[in-house]
Scaffold this motif. Structure first.
Motif, PDB file in Angstrom:
ATOM      1  N   GLU A 114       0.810  -1.214   0.000  1.00 18.20           N
ATOM      2  CA  GLU A 114       0.000   0.000   0.000  1.00 18.20           C
ATOM      3  C   GLU A 114       0.852   1.276   0.000  1.00 18.20           C
ATOM      4  O   GLU A 114       0.627   2.180  -0.767  1.00 18.20           O
ATOM      5  CB  GLU A 114      -0.928   0.000   1.217  1.00 18.20           C
ATOM      6  CG  GLU A 114      -1.983  -1.077   1.170  1.00 18.20           C
ATOM      7  CD  GLU A 114      -2.957  -0.931   0.000  1.00 18.20           C
ATOM      8  OE1 GLU A 114      -3.760   0.009   0.017  1.00 18.20           O
ATOM      9  OE2 GLU A 114      -2.921  -1.765  -0.930  1.00 18.20           O
ATOM     10  N   VAL A 116       4.566   2.940  -0.296  1.00 22.89           N
ATOM     11  CA  VAL A 116       5.986   2.836  -0.602  1.00 22.89           C
ATOM     12  C   VAL A 116       6.598   4.226  -0.413  1.00 22.89           C
ATOM     13  O   VAL A 116       6.174   5.183  -1.063  1.00 22.89           O
ATOM     14  CB  VAL A 116       6.203   2.336  -2.040  1.00 22.89           C
ATOM     15  CG1 VAL A 116       7.677   2.334  -2.396  1.00 22.89           C
ATOM     16  CG2 VAL A 116       5.599   0.946  -2.216  1.00 22.89           C
ATOM     17  N   PHE A 118       9.183   7.467  -0.483  1.00 24.80           N
ATOM     18  CA  PHE A 118       9.901   8.085  -1.592  1.00 24.80           C
ATOM     19  C   PHE A 118      11.321   7.548  -1.722  1.00 24.80           C
ATOM     20  O   PHE A 118      11.881   7.494  -2.820  1.00 24.80           O
ATOM     21  CB  PHE A 118       9.921   9.612  -1.402  1.00 24.80           C
ATOM     22  CG  PHE A 118      10.442  10.338  -2.606  1.00 24.80           C
ATOM     23  CD1 PHE A 118       9.728  10.326  -3.798  1.00 24.80           C
ATOM     24  CD2 PHE A 118      11.645  11.036  -2.554  1.00 24.80           C
ATOM     25  CE1 PHE A 118      10.206  10.983  -4.931  1.00 24.80           C
ATOM     26  CE2 PHE A 118      12.127  11.701  -3.680  1.00 24.80           C
ATOM     27  CZ  PHE A 118      11.409  11.677  -4.860  1.00 24.80           C
ATOM     28  N   TYR A 121      11.696   4.966  -4.390  1.00 26.44           N
ATOM     29  CA  TYR A 121      11.773   5.527  -5.749  1.00 26.44           C
ATOM     30  C   TYR A 121      13.191   6.004  -6.040  1.00 26.44           C
ATOM     31  O   TYR A 121      13.714   5.844  -7.137  1.00 26.44           O
ATOM     32  CB  TYR A 121      10.811   6.701  -5.902  1.00 26.44           C
ATOM     33  CG  TYR A 121       9.343   6.319  -5.902  1.00 26.44           C
ATOM     34  CD1 TYR A 121       8.659   6.048  -4.716  1.00 26.44           C
ATOM     35  CD2 TYR A 121       8.631   6.232  -7.094  1.00 26.44           C
ATOM     36  CE1 TYR A 121       7.317   5.704  -4.716  1.00 26.44           C
ATOM     37  CE2 TYR A 121       7.288   5.888  -7.098  1.00 26.44           C
ATOM     38  CZ  TYR A 121       6.640   5.624  -5.905  1.00 26.44           C
ATOM     39  OH  TYR A 121       5.307   5.282  -5.919  1.00 26.44           O
TER      40      TYR A 121
END
Lengths: 183, 183
Positions: A114, A116, A118, A121
């Protein structure tokens, strides 16, 4: 897959109870579609057991691991990190680059739950969207692996299986692999 | 997809509560990966609402239907019926035939739940296994659709969307499609 740099799938995030089935499907999809290993969060023991049970019955090699240090696992990965997200670059635009990297480097495929953060990324070498539409992390993983391996994963063989399904136009046929030579 | 014979996905079987998320993911995957319509069992109203909500926000066209007469729906389908099952023929062996059929005929893709009766195997023109391994009906559907459309589904455009995700190497970007011309 065997004789290629490793592909591992990491499930980022898991809510026991609510996510059990999705996390299990992530693990089973990783196994069935050519990954060598799945890494689950430390609270996903039930899913880990199910995937290990399937591997015991239908064969391997396939490894199931758990860790409470997901971020460190990603950070310390010696190879390429691919994070699957609907916000990422289009899979059809980056898959050639990822495939080229996989010729020499292990790949870690991060599959989100649900939330993630930053940092994931940023830690990823590629943030990849299998469409930029909301659908299913299991579907995204499946298409990504099929494209990464260009279908080779469908031809892989399984060692140490108790049972083997024989493809059939209608109905079901399951055999003992040790006895299957006789057909 | 538009300008091609229809592809519909039928979810066979649903246990409210336990299957809500899987059934929803079947519907969202059907939508994201190029199907025109999903057909749910009559007791899957919650999943139908979620898929309709996503279509309202992220665009269409995509239709969500429910029926209590799944068997009749399959029997009366005017076109080709493909049943996805780990016991079926290998997808890599039959996909060319299915694609050729789809040039002229609508395709109904049947995605099983826990128990699929033998009648469904018999009613199907093709029983197809995306691997003969146990994994996930969502994963199987995703790979099947990606192969059926040979990746064209990733290029489709969406009408009447409230929001659109712009592919991005890192981070998230969501825009109002009506204002996106200005970028």
């Amino acid at each position: 897959m065997q004789a290629e740099p490793e592909v591992a799938v990491l499930r980022y995030g898991h809510r026991p109870g609510r996510d059990d089935r999705m996390t299990t499907h992530v693990g089973l999809t990783a196994r069935a579609l050519g990954a060598d290993r799945v890494v689950f969060p430390g609270n996903a023991g039930q899913s880990a057991e199910t995937v290990e049970d399937i591997t015991g019955r239908f064969g391997g090699p396939f490894a199931v691991e758990m860790t409470d240090a997901l971020d460190a696992f990603i950070r310390d990965w010696e190879g390429v990190v691919v994070h699957l997200t609907m916000y990422g670059e289009r899979v059809q635009d980056v898959e050639d680059d990822v495939r080229a990297a996989h010729e020499t480097d292990p790949i870690l495929v991060v599959v989100g739950g649900e939330k993630v953060p930053f940092e994931v990324y940023e830690a990823a070498d590629y943030n990849v969207g299998v469409t930029n539409q909301p659908h299913s992390e299991v579907a995204g993983l499946a298409v990504f692996l099929d494209r990464l391996f260009e279908g080779r994963e469908l031809e892989r063989e399984w060692a140490d299986a108790d049972r083997r399904v024989i493809p059939k136009a209608t109905g079901k046929r399951v055999v003992d692999p040790d006895a299957a030579d006789g057909e």
